[in-house]
Design a protein around this motif. Structure first.
Motif, PDB file in Angstrom:
ATOM      1  N   GLY A  32       0.814  -1.213   0.000  1.00  0.00           N
ATOM      2  CA  GLY A  32       0.000   0.000   0.000  1.00  0.00           C
ATOM      3  C   GLY A  32       0.843   1.257   0.000  1.00  0.00           C
ATOM      4  O   GLY A  32       0.536   2.219  -0.710  1.00  0.00           O
ATOM      5  N   ALA A  41       0.919   3.934  -2.886  1.00  0.00           N
ATOM      6  CA  ALA A  41       0.550   5.320  -2.585  1.00  0.00           C
ATOM      7  C   ALA A  41       1.438   6.275  -3.352  1.00  0.00           C
ATOM      8  O   ALA A  41       0.983   7.330  -3.817  1.00  0.00           O
ATOM      9  CB  ALA A  41       0.664   5.578  -1.080  1.00  0.00           C
ATOM     10  N   GLY A  96      -1.144   7.437  -6.017  1.00  0.00           N
ATOM     11  CA  GLY A  96      -1.523   8.752  -5.516  1.00  0.00           C
ATOM     12  C   GLY A  96      -0.901   9.878  -6.318  1.00  0.00           C
ATOM     13  O   GLY A  96      -1.576  10.857  -6.676  1.00  0.00           O
ATOM     14  N   SER A 122      -9.201   1.708  -7.850  1.00  0.00           N
ATOM     15  CA  SER A 122      -8.184   1.530  -6.812  1.00  0.00           C
ATOM     16  C   SER A 122      -8.675   0.593  -5.718  1.00  0.00           C
ATOM     17  O   SER A 122      -7.941  -0.282  -5.248  1.00  0.00           O
ATOM     18  CB  SER A 122      -7.800   2.878  -6.215  1.00  0.00           C
ATOM     19  N   PHE A 149      -7.225   0.877   1.831  1.00  0.00           N
ATOM     20  CA  PHE A 149      -6.049   1.651   1.446  1.00  0.00           C
ATOM     21  C   PHE A 149      -6.216   2.212   0.033  1.00  0.00           C
ATOM     22  O   PHE A 149      -5.917   3.381  -0.232  1.00  0.00           O
ATOM     23  CB  PHE A 149      -4.793   0.778   1.488  1.00  0.00           C
ATOM     24  N   VAL A 160      -6.245   6.184  -0.907  1.00  0.00           N
ATOM     25  CA  VAL A 160      -5.207   6.756  -1.776  1.00  0.00           C
ATOM     26  C   VAL A 160      -5.831   7.467  -2.970  1.00  0.00           C
ATOM     27  O   VAL A 160      -5.427   8.580  -3.343  1.00  0.00           O
ATOM     28  CB  VAL A 160      -4.242   5.649  -2.247  1.00  0.00           C
ATOM     29  N   GLY A 164      -5.658  11.472  -3.668  1.00  0.00           N
ATOM     30  CA  GLY A 164      -5.051  11.928  -4.916  1.00  0.00           C
ATOM     31  C   GLY A 164      -6.004  12.765  -5.756  1.00  0.00           C
ATOM     32  O   GLY A 164      -5.610  13.795  -6.321  1.00  0.00           O
ATOM     33  N   VAL A 194       0.969  12.031  -1.945  1.00  0.00           N
ATOM     34  CA  VAL A 194       1.774  10.888  -1.503  1.00  0.00           C
ATOM     35  C   VAL A 194       1.947  10.906   0.012  1.00  0.00           C
ATOM     36  O   VAL A 194       1.788   9.881   0.684  1.00  0.00           O
ATOM     37  CB  VAL A 194       3.139  10.895  -2.209  1.00  0.00           C
ATOM     38  N   SER A 212      -1.399  10.244   1.803  1.00  0.00           N
ATOM     39  CA  SER A 212      -1.805   8.857   1.574  1.00  0.00           C
ATOM     40  C   SER A 212      -1.016   7.903   2.460  1.00  0.00           C
ATOM     41  O   SER A 212      -1.577   6.957   3.035  1.00  0.00           O
ATOM     42  CB  SER A 212      -1.606   8.485   0.103  1.00  0.00           C
ATOM     43  N   ALA A 213       0.287   8.129   2.581  1.00  0.00           N
ATOM     44  CA  ALA A 213       1.109   7.262   3.433  1.00  0.00           C
ATOM     45  C   ALA A 213       0.653   7.344   4.892  1.00  0.00           C
ATOM     46  O   ALA A 213       0.549   6.319   5.579  1.00  0.00           O
ATOM     47  CB  ALA A 213       2.579   7.657   3.305  1.00  0.00           C
ATOM     48  N   ILE A 232      -2.692   5.513   5.302  1.00  0.00           N
ATOM     49  CA  ILE A 232      -2.549   4.058   5.302  1.00  0.00           C
ATOM     50  C   ILE A 232      -2.179   3.558   6.697  1.00  0.00           C
ATOM     51  O   ILE A 232      -2.728   2.566   7.187  1.00  0.00           O
ATOM     52  CB  ILE A 232      -1.501   3.629   4.259  1.00  0.00           C
TER      53      ILE A 232
END
Length: 275
Positions: free
Chosen positions: A117, A121, A125, A163, A220, A224, A228, A250, A253-254, A257
């Motif tokens: 994930g 991402a 993303g 996704s 996830f 993401v 995005g 990015v 998104s990280a 997650i």
């Protein structure tokens, strides 16, 4: 003779501090509200299947199928490292087949979904944010709105659905490759036989393990894509703005997650034990 400066009243100082605190609180909470409103608009746009369904297969290929090499590459080396770490950690204290147990549990429950994930991402993303950001700064989205196309149903929904559907596919392949690479490493580097490794894999395996990893990876993927898309649609400032949007997508998104990973652990794993 200078006049003495009157001290600021306690009420004025209290008012300034409360105003500053209110401003900080508003800046922290406002993104949550706008994000929730964005998710609500996306859910509402999913009803318009005539616009987003024809675009689904294209985005499923771009965001999912083309991401398979990344997931396989990560899982390949993750399985090898986990087998070696498991052998190093338990040593001669437990039977050798427990290496298979540790590899199976860690790959399926945690590392395959999270590591894959995080890697996706960066790819998915950034791809979505840069693509939609470029469309925003070049006024292509405004042109779509002029032609009565809804950007949410035409641009956002197919990416989010693709996704959410394809992340579990990539993660499932990563689980399989991670187990295979762990088996090969155990066989070649640790002198653990195939029956011993398979005994450890089967010993505490539960179908819940796979279900947990796949559901987590689907969340996830949806997160993401949503992050995005929102970053891309809010892009301003030309090429630099596109770069900032991709970077923001990015990073957020990280973080999301990891937050979702903790959320699913608290929801599904709290109070649960092997039976």
């Amino acid at each position: 003779m200078t006049m003495p400066v009157e001290p600021v009243g306690i009420a004025d100082r209290l008012h300034e501090r409360i105003s500053a605190l209110g401003g900080v609180t508003r800046r922290l909470i406002e993104p949550v509200g706008t994000g929730a409103r964005f998710v609500r608009e996306v859910l509402r746009a999913t009803k318009d299947t005539k616009q987003w369904l024809p675009e689904f297969s294209t985005h499923a290929r771009i965001l999912g199928v083309e991401s398979l090499p990344i997931g396989v590459f990560i899982a390949l080396f993750t399985g090898i490292v986990l087998a070696l770490l498991a052998s190093y950690s338990v040593g001669d204290l437990v039977p050798p087949y427990f290496v298979g147990t540790l590899v199976q549990k860690t790959v399926v429950l945690e590392l395959a979904p999270v590591l894959t994930g995080l890697a996706l991402a960066g790819r998915v993303g950034a791809n979505i944010a840069a693509e939609l950001g470029t469309m925003r700064v070049t006024e292509q989205i405004d042109a779509l709105e002029t032609l009565t196309f809804d950007p949410m149903s035409h641009l956002v929904v197919p990416r989010v659905v693709a996704s959410a559907v394809m992340f579990p596919v990539v993660v499932g392949m990563a689980m399989l490759v991670g187990l295979l690479s762990g088996w090969v490493a155990s066989l070649v580097l640790l002198d653990i036989s195939t029956p011993q490794f398979l005994k450890g894999v089967r010993l505490f395996f539960q179908p819940f393990d796979v279900r947990y990893g796949l559901v987590k990876s689907a969340s996830f993927g949806a997160a993401v894509a949503l992050i995005g898309c929102r970053a891309g649609l809010n892009t301003q400032g030309g090429a630099q703005g596109v770069g900032r949007s991709a970077t923001r997508a990015v990073v957020i998104s990280a973080v999301m997650i990891l937050v979702l990973d903790a959320f699913w652990a608290m929801v599904w794993l709290t109070g649960r034990s092997l039976r």
